[in-house]
Design a protein around this motif. Sequence first.
Motif, PDB file in Angstrom:
ATOM      1  N   GLU A  93      22.067  31.800  47.707  1.00 13.45           N
ATOM      2  CA  GLU A  93      21.607  30.642  48.472  1.00 13.45           C
ATOM      3  C   GLU A  93      22.458  30.451  49.717  1.00 13.45           C
ATOM      4  OE1 GLU A  93      20.237  26.764  46.551  1.00 13.45           O
ATOM      5  OE2 GLU A  93      21.643  27.673  45.159  1.00 13.45           O
ATOM      6  N   GLY A  94      21.840  29.899  50.737  1.00 18.78           N
ATOM      7  CA  GLY A  94      22.598  29.570  51.941  1.00 18.78           C
ATOM      8  C   GLY A  94      23.520  28.385  51.675  1.00 18.78           C
ATOM      9  N   GLY A  95      24.514  28.215  52.531  1.00 15.75           N
ATOM     10  CA  GLY A  95      25.395  27.057  52.397  1.00 15.75           C
ATOM     11  C   GLY A  95      26.568  27.263  51.458  1.00 15.75           C
ATOM     12  N   PHE A  96      26.668  28.467  50.898  1.00 16.03           N
ATOM     13  CA  PHE A  96      27.797  28.763  50.010  1.00 16.03           C
ATOM     14  C   PHE A  96      28.515  29.990  50.559  1.00 16.03           C
ATOM     15  CE2 PHE A  96      24.717  26.542  47.452  1.00 16.03           C
ATOM     16  CZ  PHE A  96      25.492  25.566  46.866  1.00 16.03           C
ATOM     17  N   PRO A  97      29.485  29.761  51.454  1.00 15.99           N
ATOM     18  CA  PRO A  97      30.105  30.891  52.145  1.00 15.99           C
ATOM     19  C   PRO A  97      30.793  31.848  51.181  1.00 15.99           C
ATOM     20  CG  PRO A  97      31.279  28.832  52.577  1.00 15.99           C
ATOM     21  CD  PRO A  97      30.046  28.469  51.831  1.00 15.99           C
ATOM     22  N   GLN A  98      30.811  33.102  51.583  1.00 17.07           N
ATOM     23  CA  GLN A  98      31.461  34.132  50.770  1.00 17.07           C
ATOM     24  C   GLN A  98      32.949  33.809  50.622  1.00 17.07           C
ATOM     25  OE1 GLN A  98      31.410  38.081  52.495  1.00 17.07           O
ATOM     26  NE2 GLN A  98      33.020  38.514  51.018  1.00 17.07           N
ATOM     27  N   ARG A  99      33.482  34.042  49.440  1.00 11.07           N
ATOM     28  CA  ARG A  99      34.883  33.721  49.168  1.00 11.07           C
ATOM     29  C   ARG A  99      35.582  34.905  48.521  1.00 11.07           C
ATOM     30  NH1 ARG A  99      35.678  29.931  52.430  1.00 11.07           N
ATOM     31  NH2 ARG A  99      34.795  27.905  51.983  1.00 11.07           N
ATOM     32  N   THR A 100      36.858  35.067  48.838  1.00 12.82           N
ATOM     33  CA  THR A 100      37.665  36.108  48.200  1.00 12.82           C
ATOM     34  C   THR A 100      38.973  35.461  47.759  1.00 12.82           C
ATOM     35  OG1 THR A 100      36.736  37.771  49.665  1.00 12.82           O
ATOM     36  CG2 THR A 100      38.769  38.363  48.538  1.00 12.82           C
ATOM     37  N   PHE A 101      39.365  35.715  46.530  1.00 14.89           N
ATOM     38  CA  PHE A 101      40.674  35.229  46.084  1.00 14.89           C
ATOM     39  C   PHE A 101      41.240  36.192  45.059  1.00 14.89           C
ATOM     40  CE2 PHE A 101      37.594  33.119  43.301  1.00 14.89           C
ATOM     41  CZ  PHE A 101      38.148  33.255  42.035  1.00 14.89           C
ATOM     42  N   SER A 102      42.509  36.007  44.757  1.00 13.23           N
ATOM     43  CA  SER A 102      43.146  36.917  43.832  1.00 13.23           C
ATOM     44  C   SER A 102      43.426  36.206  42.515  1.00 13.23           C
ATOM     45  CB  SER A 102      44.463  37.414  44.441  1.00 13.23           C
ATOM     46  OG  SER A 102      45.220  38.045  43.445  1.00 13.23           O
ATOM     47  N   VAL A 103      43.017  36.825  41.416  1.00 13.57           N
ATOM     48  CA  VAL A 103      43.251  36.224  40.096  1.00 13.57           C
ATOM     49  C   VAL A 103      44.743  36.108  39.840  1.00 13.57           C
ATOM     50  CG1 VAL A 103      42.853  36.468  37.622  1.00 13.57           C
ATOM     51  CG2 VAL A 103      41.136  37.281  39.225  1.00 13.57           C
ATOM     52  N   ALA A 104      45.471  37.125  40.276  1.00 14.45           N
ATOM     53  CA  ALA A 104      46.886  37.211  39.919  1.00 14.45           C
ATOM     54  C   ALA A 104      47.769  36.301  40.766  1.00 14.45           C
ATOM     55  CB  ALA A 104      47.356  38.650  40.063  1.00 14.45           C
ATOM     56  N   ALA A 105      47.313  35.978  41.976  1.00  7.68           N
ATOM     57  CA  ALA A 105      48.169  35.200  42.878  1.00  7.68           C
ATOM     58  C   ALA A 105      48.253  33.760  42.420  1.00  7.68           C
ATOM     59  CB  ALA A 105      47.604  35.253  44.286  1.00  7.68           C
ATOM     60  N   TRP A 115      32.619  25.532  46.698  1.00  5.92           N
ATOM     61  CA  TRP A 115      31.972  26.033  45.483  1.00  5.92           C
ATOM     62  C   TRP A 115      32.843  27.037  44.738  1.00  5.92           C
ATOM     63  CZ3 TRP A 115      29.610  30.967  44.462  1.00  5.92           C
ATOM     64  CH2 TRP A 115      29.790  31.905  45.482  1.00  5.92           C
ATOM     65  N   ALA A 116      33.735  27.740  45.457  1.00  7.86           N
ATOM     66  CA  ALA A 116      34.566  28.751  44.785  1.00  7.86           C
ATOM     67  C   ALA A 116      35.617  28.125  43.867  1.00  7.86           C
ATOM     68  CB  ALA A 116      35.234  29.650  45.821  1.00  7.86           C
ATOM     69  N   ASN A 117      35.845  26.799  44.019  1.00  9.05           N
ATOM     70  CA  ASN A 117      36.769  26.133  43.083  1.00  9.05           C
ATOM     71  C   ASN A 117      36.317  26.319  41.641  1.00  9.05           C
ATOM     72  OD1 ASN A 117      38.175  25.172  45.221  1.00  9.05           O
ATOM     73  ND2 ASN A 117      37.598  23.031  44.969  1.00  9.05           N
ATOM     74  N   TYR A 118      35.008  26.379  41.446  1.00  8.25           N
ATOM     75  CA  TYR A 118      34.477  26.486  40.080  1.00  8.25           C
ATOM     76  C   TYR A 118      34.696  27.879  39.494  1.00  8.25           C
ATOM     77  CZ  TYR A 118      32.567  21.951  41.103  1.00  8.25           C
ATOM     78  OH  TYR A 118      32.454  20.625  41.445  1.00  8.25           O
ATOM     79  N   ALA A 119      35.104  28.822  40.331  1.00  9.57           N
ATOM     80  CA  ALA A 119      35.519  30.136  39.835  1.00  9.57           C
ATOM     81  C   ALA A 119      37.047  30.212  39.778  1.00  9.57           C
ATOM     82  CB  ALA A 119      34.967  31.241  40.734  1.00  9.57           C
TER      83      ALA A 119
END
Length: 453
Positions: A93-105, A115-119
Amino acid sequence: MALDTNALARIYGSADPQALAAQERRYARALEAFARRYGPGEVRAYHAPGRVNLIGEHTDYNHGYVMPVALDKDVLLLARPRRDGVVRMDNLEGGFPQRTFSVAAEISPQPVGDWANYAQGPAEILEREHGPGLHGLDALVDGGAPYGVPRGAGLSSSSALTVAFAVALAEVNDLGLAGPALADACSRAEWYVGTRGGIMDQFISVLARQEHALFLDCRPAADGSGYAYRHVPLPAEYAIVVADSGLRHTNTGPHYNRRVAECRIGVRLLAARYPGITHLRDVEDHPWPEIEPLLPEAIDREELLAMGIDPARILDSGVDPQTDTFSVRRRCRHVVTENRRVLDACEALEAGDVARLGTLMNAAHESARDDYEISTPEIEALVRLALGLPGAVAARLTGAGWGGCIVALVAQEAAGDFAARLVAGYRAETNRQAQVFVCHSAAGAGLVLQTRV
Ligand code: NG1
């Protein structure tokens, strides 16, 4: 595990063949999009349903009882494991920008609302409790209409995303984390986003069973064995109809946390008479007339401070600094009486007594409106219109409140007509468009298929 209607029937089993074929097309489209986004290779599909709560509102964070049902509207998350600890998140869906983060950091929170907070929430919890060194994944989320969980409607779209991501991360890392332990991790993960919510949404999303409600006791057992729950069959002759008012709330706003604070203030005040209590659940064996005089209708900040209770500290996130007066008595009355209603409703459902269930649901609505004060004029219009239609035995607001949805119990044969007339009546009265759908309760979250694209 191939994409076929059998695999999908295990998840969305009660849906008709046309609905299953539509789901198959949805999955196929998402798989194609995944291949375009991340290239060819292995891909796994996970689903996590939203929910509608039959009864038991704002009881979960008071260690009380709830009785939700999973929807066949869900979050679909396609994922491919990575060798490193990176997570890439994209959304159809639009409106949810692509996000990258590190599990280990060490994770630093994005602004609340991202929205990426929920991941990130579940990633942080799983890495801390099952790491270090978890593998990340490339993920593509499909949660759009008409298959997705409507957002901000009190149907747990946020928990569905949290659970879908947690299920995927746990599965690609072979953590063997499932059932109540997974649901528990997910509910702690959602605190990361800022809502001091309860455990209902994550538990139903993980533990749901088709054609069943989940009776859940939100108080963890004293011996550390977790939470008690049981699946209760839904009556086949009645449809659970959801009507979305179109009005939206946000949990992370001050309203929800303020209600949590008012309940906690109630506990602090009651503790003078009942030492050692920690939650409103602890007074369930005392009759309300005994409790009521111990709780003021309203109490302000100065009075509380004089009693050694600092409202700003009562939630670790703080409460809305603008609220000077706290409505304690009526909030507690809602919670204490609602817990009783859930127990009675569960008994009624198990006995097949739909009329009694309906009476309890209607009483729950009045309590949520008058004592918890979480209704709105639009929700009132929907409830009133619904109760006036043929076949309806109950209608009440469902979810956190301040907009969102109602849930109605309607005789199966009247459900189609009910939906059409409710939409028309609501439009005539409010000039708004309601979305009305019959809930076909789906299976709980998990891996749906594993394939190559
Ligand atoms: P919704 O309706 O999805 O915003 C919220 C809480 C529940 C529960 C209900 C009210 C979260 C994630 N969800 O749900 O735990 O307290 O309100 O009964 O905080």
